[in-house]
Design a protein around this motif. Sequence first.
Motif, PDB file in Angstrom:
ATOM      1  N   THR A  41       0.837  -1.253   0.236  1.00  0.00           N
ATOM      2  CA  THR A  41      -0.105   0.027   0.017  1.00  0.00           C
ATOM      3  C   THR A  41       0.781   1.247   0.055  1.00  0.00           C
ATOM      4  OG1 THR A  41      -1.948  -1.297   1.050  1.00  0.00           O
ATOM      5  CG2 THR A  41      -1.796   1.168   1.251  1.00  0.00           C
ATOM      6  N   HIS A  42       2.000   1.299   0.928  1.00  0.00           N
ATOM      7  CA  HIS A  42       2.883   2.344   0.774  1.00  0.00           C
ATOM      8  C   HIS A  42       3.560   2.321  -0.528  1.00  0.00           C
ATOM      9  CE1 HIS A  42       5.524   5.308   2.505  1.00  0.00           C
ATOM     10  NE2 HIS A  42       6.762   4.483   1.818  1.00  0.00           N
ATOM     11  N   ARG A  43       4.028   1.700  -1.256  1.00  0.00           N
ATOM     12  CA  ARG A  43       4.196   1.639  -2.690  1.00  0.00           C
ATOM     13  C   ARG A  43       3.385   2.107  -3.667  1.00  0.00           C
ATOM     14  NH1 ARG A  43       6.810  -3.402  -1.841  1.00  0.00           N
ATOM     15  NH2 ARG A  43       5.423  -4.247  -3.297  1.00  0.00           N
ATOM     16  N   ASP A  44       2.242   1.636  -3.772  1.00  0.00           N
ATOM     17  CA  ASP A  44       1.279   1.933  -4.845  1.00  0.00           C
ATOM     18  C   ASP A  44      -0.227   1.529  -4.099  1.00  0.00           C
ATOM     19  OD1 ASP A  44      -0.411   2.124  -6.838  1.00  0.00           O
ATOM     20  OD2 ASP A  44       1.117   1.120  -8.329  1.00  0.00           O
ATOM     21  N   GLU A  45      -0.733   2.640  -3.637  1.00  0.00           N
ATOM     22  CA  GLU A  45      -2.144   2.259  -2.619  1.00  0.00           C
ATOM     23  C   GLU A  45      -3.123   1.860  -3.743  1.00  0.00           C
ATOM     24  OE1 GLU A  45      -5.034   4.656   0.262  1.00  0.00           O
ATOM     25  OE2 GLU A  45      -3.203   5.692  -0.486  1.00  0.00           O
ATOM     26  N   LEU A  46      -3.161   2.585  -4.967  1.00  0.00           N
ATOM     27  CA  LEU A  46      -4.407   2.256  -5.677  1.00  0.00           C
ATOM     28  C   LEU A  46      -4.058   0.643  -6.416  1.00  0.00           C
ATOM     29  CD1 LEU A  46      -6.753   2.731  -7.629  1.00  0.00           C
ATOM     30  CD2 LEU A  46      -5.433   3.448  -9.479  1.00  0.00           C
ATOM     31  N   SER A  47      -2.894   0.258  -6.922  1.00  0.00           N
ATOM     32  CA  SER A  47      -2.646  -1.176  -7.537  1.00  0.00           C
ATOM     33  C   SER A  47      -2.837  -1.994  -6.122  1.00  0.00           C
ATOM     34  CB  SER A  47      -1.310  -1.192  -7.704  1.00  0.00           C
ATOM     35  OG  SER A  47      -1.101  -2.534  -7.891  1.00  0.00           O
ATOM     36  N   ALA A  48      -2.541  -1.819  -4.870  1.00  0.00           N
ATOM     37  CA  ALA A  48      -2.615  -2.540  -3.504  1.00  0.00           C
ATOM     38  C   ALA A  48      -4.098  -2.855  -3.434  1.00  0.00           C
ATOM     39  CB  ALA A  48      -1.799  -2.299  -2.535  1.00  0.00           C
ATOM     40  N   SER A  49      -4.895  -1.768  -3.449  1.00  0.00           N
ATOM     41  CA  SER A  49      -6.019  -1.721  -3.083  1.00  0.00           C
ATOM     42  C   SER A  49      -6.901  -2.547  -4.141  1.00  0.00           C
ATOM     43  CB  SER A  49      -6.685  -0.595  -3.203  1.00  0.00           C
ATOM     44  OG  SER A  49      -6.418   0.268  -2.078  1.00  0.00           O
ATOM     45  N   GLN A  50      -6.634  -2.466  -5.462  1.00  0.00           N
ATOM     46  CA  GLN A  50      -7.225  -3.513  -6.353  1.00  0.00           C
ATOM     47  C   GLN A  50      -6.791  -4.809  -6.289  1.00  0.00           C
ATOM     48  OE1 GLN A  50      -5.637  -1.478  -9.804  1.00  0.00           O
ATOM     49  NE2 GLN A  50      -7.733  -0.052 -10.053  1.00  0.00           N
ATOM     50  N   ALA A  51      -5.649  -5.232  -6.271  1.00  0.00           N
ATOM     51  CA  ALA A  51      -5.380  -6.667  -5.808  1.00  0.00           C
ATOM     52  C   ALA A  51      -6.000  -7.164  -4.569  1.00  0.00           C
ATOM     53  CB  ALA A  51      -3.818  -6.485  -5.555  1.00  0.00           C
ATOM     54  N   MET A  52      -6.214  -6.307  -3.449  1.00  0.00           N
ATOM     55  CA  MET A  52      -6.863  -6.881  -2.398  1.00  0.00           C
ATOM     56  C   MET A  52      -8.319  -7.083  -2.623  1.00  0.00           C
ATOM     57  SD  MET A  52      -6.443  -7.902   0.569  1.00  0.00           S
ATOM     58  CE  MET A  52      -5.057  -7.401   1.070  1.00  0.00           C
ATOM     59  N   HIS A  53      -8.850  -6.343  -3.366  1.00  0.00           N
ATOM     60  CA  HIS A  53     -10.294  -6.354  -3.627  1.00  0.00           C
ATOM     61  C   HIS A  53     -10.644  -7.771  -4.583  1.00  0.00           C
ATOM     62  CE1 HIS A  53     -14.455  -5.178  -4.932  1.00  0.00           C
ATOM     63  NE2 HIS A  53     -14.322  -5.577  -5.973  1.00  0.00           N
ATOM     64  N   ALA A  54      -9.522  -8.010  -5.570  1.00  0.00           N
ATOM     65  CA  ALA A  54      -9.655  -9.256  -6.412  1.00  0.00           C
ATOM     66  C   ALA A  54      -9.508 -10.415  -5.405  1.00  0.00           C
ATOM     67  CB  ALA A  54      -8.684  -9.202  -7.313  1.00  0.00           C
ATOM     68  N   ALA A  55      -8.592 -10.238  -4.517  1.00  0.00           N
ATOM     69  CA  ALA A  55      -7.979 -11.358  -3.495  1.00  0.00           C
ATOM     70  C   ALA A  55      -9.387 -11.916  -2.802  1.00  0.00           C
ATOM     71  CB  ALA A  55      -7.019 -10.835  -2.806  1.00  0.00           C
ATOM     72  N   PHE A  56      -9.903 -10.641  -2.058  1.00  0.00           N
ATOM     73  CA  PHE A  56     -11.055 -10.985  -1.317  1.00  0.00           C
ATOM     74  C   PHE A  56     -12.205 -11.549  -2.014  1.00  0.00           C
ATOM     75  CE2 PHE A  56     -10.095  -7.269   2.017  1.00  0.00           C
ATOM     76  CZ  PHE A  56      -9.555  -8.268   2.720  1.00  0.00           C
ATOM     77  N   GLY A  57     -12.579 -11.234  -3.306  1.00  0.00           N
ATOM     78  CA  GLY A  57     -13.452 -11.690  -4.053  1.00  0.00           C
ATOM     79  C   GLY A  57     -13.425 -13.173  -4.399  1.00  0.00           C
ATOM     80  N   LEU A  58     -12.080 -13.589  -4.501  1.00  0.00           N
ATOM     81  CA  LEU A  58     -11.809 -15.094  -4.697  1.00  0.00           C
ATOM     82  C   LEU A  58     -12.239 -15.891  -3.600  1.00  0.00           C
ATOM     83  CD1 LEU A  58      -8.458 -16.229  -6.380  1.00  0.00           C
ATOM     84  CD2 LEU A  58      -9.172 -17.360  -4.162  1.00  0.00           C
TER      85      LEU A  58
END
Length: 606
Positions: A41-58
Amino acid sequence: MNLADSGAKGSGARVPTAGDAIASRVYVVLFADAVDFSKRTHRDELSASQAMHAAFGLIEREVDRCGGRILNRTGDGVVAAFESAVTGTRCAIEIQKRFEDIRREKSGESFEFRIGMSMGEIIEIDGNAFGDSINIAARIERLTPAGSVWMSSTLYEAVRSRSEFGFEYVGPFSLKNIAEPADVYRVYDGSAAVTLRPANRERLGEAAIAGREYPAPGKKPSIAVLPFQNQSGDGEHDFFADGVTEDIIRNLTRFRGLNVIARGSSFAFRGSALPLSELGMQIGARYIVRGSIRPAGSRVRVSVALDDTQLQHSVWSERYDKPLEDIFAIQDEITELAVAAMAVRVEAAERERLTALPPRSIDAYGLVLRGQAKTLEFTAQANGEALQLYRRALILAPDYARALAALSRAHSLNWRYGWGEDPRAGLDLATRYAMDAVAADPNDARGHGELGFVQLYRHEHSRSIASYERALLINPNDANIIAEYADVLTHSGRAGDALAHFDRAMRLNPLYPDQYLWDRAGALMLLRRFEEAIQQIHAMVNPAQGRRILAVCYAHLGQLEAAEREAALIRAEHPGFSVDEWARVIPEQTGEGMRLFVSGLRLAGL
C-alpha cells in the motif's frame, strides 16, 4: 489484521444486553491474512487496493462454493466459518492453490495469504461472532508461513484419517492467553506429501509411541541444533539459513561421542518460545545450539550459542563476521568449537575431515536445498520440479555430490511410482547418479546411502547392505540412513535384526516421520506380529499411507471385514492398483515374504 480477543467484529467489545439474539454451535474457523499489505500500500495504494479487492472476491467465492460463510472482513484479512471440518480444510487448501496459480500466471501480481484454522464453539450475538476458536485461529495465522495452511490440534484430530490431506507436525507454540503450549499442524493436499516429514506421537496415545519399551539411551550427551534465524528481512535467505543449520547437524553426527537430534525434529521447534528446560525435555536434548545469520553485502555475520538445558545457562557463544564465500569454513569451525565446548573425547581418526565437497557456487547450494523441499512433497509434479532444480545445480557445479545424490533419489521415486515421461528408465538413471555421487565425494554418507537405495530395488541385497554400512561408518548417527538400512535388512530376510535399528533411528529422531513407522510395520508384518504392525500404522500421523499393510495384517488375522474395508479404500485411492504390478516393485528377497504380502492382499479382495 488485528481483531479483539472478544470477537471477530472489530476492536471494540460491545456489552451484550438481555434483548440480544444469541446462538452458539461448533464451527471450523478459517482466518486468512494478506502478507505485506501495508508495504505494498505504501508503494502503490491504488494497485494494492485493487489486488486486495480481487483477492477478497476469490476467497469469498471459494468459501461460498464450499458451503461456508464469511464472519468478518477487515483491511487485509477474512474470517470464515464452516460446519464441516473436511469441507473447511479442503476450502483452505483450494484458496492457497488458486492464489498460487494466479501468481504463477501473472508474475506475482496477487497477494500471498497466511491461513490459520481451528475448531470450536462460536457464540453469535446479533451478528457479532465471539469465541476462543476465532482467537486461536488468528494466533496460529500469525505463525504461518506465506502460502501455507496451519491448524490447531483439535481440527487435526477431526480430519487426520482423511487420505486426501497430509499433515506435518510443526511444533508446540505458546499462544497468547493459552496456558499450555499448543500443538500445531501444517496441512497439505494429499497424505503422501508428508510421509518423510517430522511427526509428534504424544497426542496419539500410548500405542503410538513405538519406543516406549526401548532400552534407555546411553550416557552420551545429546545435542539439537535449532534452525538458525534469518535476520536479513529478505525471505530469499531463508533457505541459506536452513542450509547452514543442516550442515552443522551433519557435521556433528560424525562424532561418535554425541547423540545428535535429527534435522526433522529440530526444525519442528522453529521459532519456539518454550523455556530452555521445557525445550530440552520436549526435543530430548541436554544441549541446544541456536544461532542467527545476517547477510550484509559480500559478508555474512553469524552468531551461535550453545546452552545447557538442564542447568539453564550458556556453555559457549561466538560471533563471526566473514566474507560470504567462507561460509563452509565457518560451519566447520562452529562444529569443532561446539564439540570442544562440551569436552567430548573424540579419537583422532574420528576427527578426520569428512565434510562433503562444497559446490563451486552458493547458487547451486540453494538450488539443491529447494529441490530437497520439493522431493519431500512426494508428488509427481513436485518431484519433476525437484529434478529441474538439481539439474540447474549441476550446470553450476557438475561434480557436486549432494546434487548428484539428490538427483538419484528423485529418479528412484519416478521409477517406483511411475512418475515422469519415462519412469522405466528411472532406476537406471538413479543408479548412475548414485555412483557419480560416490565418485565425486567418497566421504559423503548420502551418496553411499542413495547407492544402497537403488541397489535394494535392483534386488542386489548384499550390495545394498554393504553400501548402507559404508554410509554409517562415515555418519553413524544419521537417523534417516539408519532407518533406511533397517528397511534393507527387512527386505533381505532379516526383519528381526531390523527392529533394533528402527528403534535407534527413533531415539535419535524423537519426532521421526511416518516413514519410520511404515517401514517398521512392514518388518513386524513379515515376522507375523500382525497386531503390532497394525498398531504401528495407526500411530502414523497419516495412517492412510499404510493401507496395504493394514489389509494384509487384517486378512491374515482372519478379520476379513476390516481387510476388505482397507482394500476398498485402496481401490478408491488407486483405481488402477494391481497386486501383480506392486509385487514387481517390492524388493523382497525371500519367496516366503513375498507370498505373505501377495496372499494377504488377495485375501483382502485385491
